[in-house]
Design a protein around this motif. Structure first.
Motif, PDB file in Angstrom:
ATOM      1  N   LEU A   1     -22.326 -33.647 -91.333  1.00  0.00           N
ATOM      2  CA  LEU A   1     -22.346 -32.583 -90.322  1.00  0.00           C
ATOM      3  C   LEU A   1     -23.784 -32.176 -90.004  1.00  0.00           C
ATOM      4  O   LEU A   1     -24.128 -31.941 -88.841  1.00  0.00           O
ATOM      5  CB  LEU A   1     -21.542 -31.377 -90.806  1.00  0.00           C
ATOM      6  CG  LEU A   1     -20.019 -31.525 -90.764  1.00  0.00           C
ATOM      7  CD1 LEU A   1     -19.356 -30.342 -91.464  1.00  0.00           C
ATOM      8  CD2 LEU A   1     -19.510 -31.650 -89.333  1.00  0.00           C
ATOM      9  N   GLU A   2     -24.605 -32.100 -91.028  1.00  0.00           N
ATOM     10  CA  GLU A   2     -26.010 -31.753 -90.812  1.00  0.00           C
ATOM     11  C   GLU A   2     -26.684 -32.777 -89.905  1.00  0.00           C
ATOM     12  O   GLU A   2     -27.415 -32.412 -88.966  1.00  0.00           O
ATOM     13  CB  GLU A   2     -26.734 -31.673 -92.150  1.00  0.00           C
ATOM     14  CG  GLU A   2     -28.193 -31.279 -92.047  1.00  0.00           C
ATOM     15  CD  GLU A   2     -28.900 -31.313 -93.390  1.00  0.00           C
ATOM     16  OE1 GLU A   2     -30.022 -30.775 -93.470  1.00  0.00           O
ATOM     17  OE2 GLU A   2     -28.339 -31.879 -94.353  1.00  0.00           O
ATOM     18  N   MET A   3     -26.450 -34.056 -90.153  1.00  0.00           N
ATOM     19  CA  MET A   3     -27.064 -35.094 -89.329  1.00  0.00           C
ATOM     20  C   MET A   3     -26.489 -35.128 -87.920  1.00  0.00           C
ATOM     21  O   MET A   3     -27.151 -35.538 -86.965  1.00  0.00           O
ATOM     22  CB  MET A   3     -26.914 -36.452 -90.013  1.00  0.00           C
ATOM     23  CG  MET A   3     -27.795 -36.601 -91.245  1.00  0.00           C
ATOM     24  SD  MET A   3     -27.742 -38.260 -91.972  1.00  0.00           S
ATOM     25  CE  MET A   3     -26.129 -38.213 -92.778  1.00  0.00           C
ATOM     26  N   MET A   4     -25.252 -34.664 -87.780  1.00  0.00           N
ATOM     27  CA  MET A   4     -24.624 -34.648 -86.461  1.00  0.00           C
ATOM     28  C   MET A   4     -25.133 -33.497 -85.580  1.00  0.00           C
ATOM     29  O   MET A   4     -24.750 -33.386 -84.421  1.00  0.00           O
ATOM     30  CB  MET A   4     -23.102 -34.595 -86.609  1.00  0.00           C
ATOM     31  CG  MET A   4     -22.521 -35.856 -87.225  1.00  0.00           C
ATOM     32  SD  MET A   4     -20.733 -35.790 -87.514  1.00  0.00           S
ATOM     33  CE  MET A   4     -20.157 -36.583 -86.007  1.00  0.00           C
TER      34      MET A   4
ATOM     35  N   ASP B   1     -26.117 -54.076 -84.349  1.00  0.00           N
ATOM     36  CA  ASP B   1     -27.015 -53.411 -85.291  1.00  0.00           C
ATOM     37  C   ASP B   1     -26.393 -52.131 -85.832  1.00  0.00           C
ATOM     38  O   ASP B   1     -26.780 -51.651 -86.905  1.00  0.00           O
ATOM     39  CB  ASP B   1     -28.349 -53.085 -84.613  1.00  0.00           C
ATOM     40  CG  ASP B   1     -29.177 -54.321 -84.323  1.00  0.00           C
ATOM     41  OD1 ASP B   1     -29.048 -55.299 -85.090  1.00  0.00           O
ATOM     42  OD2 ASP B   1     -29.929 -54.317 -83.334  1.00  0.00           O
ATOM     43  N   TYR B   2     -25.463 -51.574 -85.062  1.00  0.00           N
ATOM     44  CA  TYR B   2     -24.757 -50.368 -85.509  1.00  0.00           C
ATOM     45  C   TYR B   2     -23.365 -50.717 -86.015  1.00  0.00           C
ATOM     46  O   TYR B   2     -22.993 -50.365 -87.141  1.00  0.00           O
ATOM     47  CB  TYR B   2     -24.695 -49.358 -84.372  1.00  0.00           C
ATOM     48  CG  TYR B   2     -24.111 -48.005 -84.753  1.00  0.00           C
ATOM     49  CD1 TYR B   2     -24.231 -47.493 -86.041  1.00  0.00           C
ATOM     50  CD2 TYR B   2     -23.457 -47.222 -83.807  1.00  0.00           C
ATOM     51  CE1 TYR B   2     -23.712 -46.252 -86.387  1.00  0.00           C
ATOM     52  CE2 TYR B   2     -22.934 -45.974 -84.132  1.00  0.00           C
ATOM     53  CZ  TYR B   2     -23.064 -45.503 -85.430  1.00  0.00           C
ATOM     54  OH  TYR B   2     -22.544 -44.276 -85.758  1.00  0.00           O
ATOM     55  N   PHE B   3     -22.609 -51.415 -85.173  1.00  0.00           N
ATOM     56  CA  PHE B   3     -21.257 -51.828 -85.562  1.00  0.00           C
ATOM     57  C   PHE B   3     -21.367 -53.188 -86.236  1.00  0.00           C
ATOM     58  O   PHE B   3     -21.104 -54.228 -85.650  1.00  0.00           O
ATOM     59  CB  PHE B   3     -20.345 -51.846 -84.338  1.00  0.00           C
ATOM     60  CG  PHE B   3     -20.192 -50.496 -83.693  1.00  0.00           C
ATOM     61  CD1 PHE B   3     -19.316 -49.561 -84.208  1.00  0.00           C
ATOM     62  CD2 PHE B   3     -20.967 -50.143 -82.591  1.00  0.00           C
ATOM     63  CE1 PHE B   3     -19.199 -48.306 -83.636  1.00  0.00           C
ATOM     64  CE2 PHE B   3     -20.846 -48.897 -82.001  1.00  0.00           C
ATOM     65  CZ  PHE B   3     -19.965 -47.968 -82.533  1.00  0.00           C
ATOM     66  N   ARG B   4     -21.772 -53.139 -87.476  1.00  0.00           N
ATOM     67  CA  ARG B   4     -22.118 -54.357 -88.192  1.00  0.00           C
ATOM     68  C   ARG B   4     -20.888 -55.116 -88.674  1.00  0.00           C
ATOM     69  O   ARG B   4     -19.899 -54.514 -89.095  1.00  0.00           O
ATOM     70  CB  ARG B   4     -23.011 -54.022 -89.389  1.00  0.00           C
ATOM     71  CG  ARG B   4     -24.337 -53.409 -88.992  1.00  0.00           C
ATOM     72  CD  ARG B   4     -25.204 -53.126 -90.192  1.00  0.00           C
ATOM     73  NE  ARG B   4     -26.490 -52.567 -89.802  1.00  0.00           N
ATOM     74  CZ  ARG B   4     -27.461 -52.275 -90.646  1.00  0.00           C
ATOM     75  NH1 ARG B   4     -27.283 -52.474 -91.951  1.00  0.00           N
ATOM     76  NH2 ARG B   4     -28.602 -51.778 -90.202  1.00  0.00           N
ATOM     77  N   PRO B   5     -20.962 -56.446 -88.634  1.00  0.00           N
ATOM     78  CA  PRO B   5     -19.858 -57.229 -89.198  1.00  0.00           C
ATOM     79  C   PRO B   5     -19.808 -57.077 -90.709  1.00  0.00           C
ATOM     80  O   PRO B   5     -20.789 -56.651 -91.343  1.00  0.00           O
ATOM     81  CB  PRO B   5     -20.216 -58.668 -88.792  1.00  0.00           C
ATOM     82  CG  PRO B   5     -21.695 -58.650 -88.579  1.00  0.00           C
ATOM     83  CD  PRO B   5     -22.022 -57.282 -88.070  1.00  0.00           C
TER      84      PRO B   5
ATOM     85  N   LEU C   1     -20.411 -42.379 -84.689  1.00  0.00           N
ATOM     86  CA  LEU C   1     -20.461 -42.222 -83.235  1.00  0.00           C
ATOM     87  C   LEU C   1     -19.445 -43.117 -82.534  1.00  0.00           C
ATOM     88  O   LEU C   1     -19.249 -43.007 -81.324  1.00  0.00           O
ATOM     89  CB  LEU C   1     -21.878 -42.519 -82.719  1.00  0.00           C
ATOM     90  CG  LEU C   1     -22.999 -41.676 -83.339  1.00  0.00           C
ATOM     91  CD1 LEU C   1     -24.298 -41.880 -82.575  1.00  0.00           C
ATOM     92  CD2 LEU C   1     -22.636 -40.199 -83.392  1.00  0.00           C
ATOM     93  N   GLY C   2     -18.790 -43.982 -83.308  1.00  0.00           N
ATOM     94  CA  GLY C   2     -17.745 -44.820 -82.736  1.00  0.00           C
ATOM     95  C   GLY C   2     -16.387 -44.156 -82.685  1.00  0.00           C
ATOM     96  O   GLY C   2     -15.495 -44.598 -81.952  1.00  0.00           O
TER      97      GLY C   2
ATOM     98  N   LEU D   1     -25.865 -43.533 -87.583  1.00  0.00           N
ATOM     99  CA  LEU D   1     -25.203 -42.476 -88.360  1.00  0.00           C
ATOM    100  C   LEU D   1     -23.851 -42.980 -88.859  1.00  0.00           C
ATOM    101  O   LEU D   1     -22.975 -43.333 -88.066  1.00  0.00           O
ATOM    102  CB  LEU D   1     -25.037 -41.241 -87.489  1.00  0.00           C
ATOM    103  CG  LEU D   1     -24.478 -39.961 -88.122  1.00  0.00           C
ATOM    104  CD1 LEU D   1     -25.233 -39.591 -89.380  1.00  0.00           C
ATOM    105  CD2 LEU D   1     -24.521 -38.834 -87.115  1.00  0.00           C
ATOM    106  N   THR D   2     -23.688 -42.998 -90.171  1.00  0.00           N
ATOM    107  CA  THR D   2     -22.512 -43.637 -90.780  1.00  0.00           C
ATOM    108  C   THR D   2     -21.957 -42.776 -91.905  1.00  0.00           C
ATOM    109  O   THR D   2     -22.716 -42.198 -92.692  1.00  0.00           O
ATOM    110  CB  THR D   2     -22.895 -45.025 -91.334  1.00  0.00           C
ATOM    111  OG1 THR D   2     -23.423 -45.831 -90.275  1.00  0.00           O
ATOM    112  CG2 THR D   2     -21.685 -45.729 -91.942  1.00  0.00           C
ATOM    113  N   GLY D   3     -20.630 -42.674 -91.966  1.00  0.00           N
ATOM    114  CA  GLY D   3     -19.961 -42.002 -93.064  1.00  0.00           C
ATOM    115  C   GLY D   3     -19.209 -43.006 -93.916  1.00  0.00           C
ATOM    116  O   GLY D   3     -19.292 -44.220 -93.694  1.00  0.00           O
TER     117      GLY D   3
END
Length: 289
Positions: A191-194, A270-274, A252-253, A201-203
């Motif tokens: 939440l802080e990073m958002m 680079d974000y939605f990595r395999p 963010l997805g 940004l990944t959880g």
């Protein structure tokens, strides 16, 4: 941008912060505050949203004696008090997670104390590192229990999520989100990073089964049901003793949590990595055995 430079300002938040931040602050009536919410304000919220609050009290860090040397988790356990730094977004969001999910937060504290009593404060155990990772970065997916005919398709969806089939999860199955699958940001660091979201940004997600009819409850009824279900789920998964458990979720997805979210956005590898070759499957699946 460091969070300590972000003002508590409705105009700033509406312009920059992600949806989970603004909707939570708005719902709690904090968005309209002209000053940063104090520990006293946070304690007032516990009375407003809980008929009988059994969680801890929030106490400003400045109110502690300089001689206080106990570990953070120990203070919570022994005194029923959460040390809360004034003017700290990180500690504000931690308090708001306590407000929503007190049973689960209490369980995490109990697990920390159990390991501290067995092994000492330092070095931290591997389990305590996993607990902290969930506490800081967890995203809980409340999955409404389907009729028997719908179990297989939801299990497939969760397997696709675990194996990083992002376009299937976020585009082809977009209609499942906020309906059959209700995401909750549990990690207060998330939440802080958002407050000022960025690509990358990944959880880490944990799937939790909730009863049929969950989506028809009001928000606080949902939170109470999920709090019970989440703490039971963590216990059923051997209280973070087993690995691997949590899997990455590009925040963010998640539908509604960012804009734009067109097909091109989800093609950013680079974000939605395999899935990394040789990655072990999560032990939290299947959800329904």
């Amino acid at each position: 941008m460091q969070s300590n430079s972000i003002p508590f300002c409705k105009d700033y938040l509406k312009k920059h912060a992600s949806y989970p931040v603004t909707i939570l602050l708005d719902e709690l009536g904090l968005m309209s505050h002209s000053k940063f919410p104090s520990p006293d304000v946070l304690n007032e919220l516990t009375s407003r949203y809980h008929k009988q609050w059994t969680g801890p009290v929030f106490k400003g860090q400045s109110q502690f004696s300089e001689d206080e040397q106990r570990y953070y988790e120990t203070i919570i356990s022994e005194d029923g008090v959460v040390p809360t730094r004034e003017q700290s977004w990180h500690d504000l969001f931690n308090a708001l997670i306590w407000l929503q999910f007190p049973k689960t937060k209490s369980l995490l504290n109990e697990l920390h104390i159990s390991d501290i009593e067995a092994y000492g404060v330092n070095p931290r155990t591997a389990r305590r590192n996993r607990i902290t990772h969930f506490d800081e970065c967890g995203v809980v997916l409340a999955i409404e229990e389907p009729r028997p005919s719908g179990v297989e398709s939801l299990e497939v969806f969760l397997q696709q999520l675990a194996t990083h089939e992002w376009e299937q999860v976020f585009l082809a199955n977009r209609g499942r989100w906020h309906a059959e699958v209700t995401p909750y940001v549990f990690g207060h660091a998330n939440l802080e990073m958002m407050l000022n979201p960025f690509i990358g940004l990944t959880g880490k997600w944990l799937a939790v089964s909730v009863p049929q009819g969950f989506s028809e409850l009001d928000k606080w009824q949902q939170r109470a049901v999920l709090d019970d279900a989440m703490s039971a789920r963590i216990s059923a998964l051997d209280v973070f003793q087993i690995t691997p458990l949590l899997k990455p979720l590009p925040l963010l997805g998640v539908p509604l949590w960012h804009s734009p979210q067109d097909a091109k956005f989800y093609q950013n590898k680079d974000y939605f990595r395999p899935l990394r070759q040789g990655a072990k499957p999560t032990k939290q699946l299947p959800l329904w055995v």
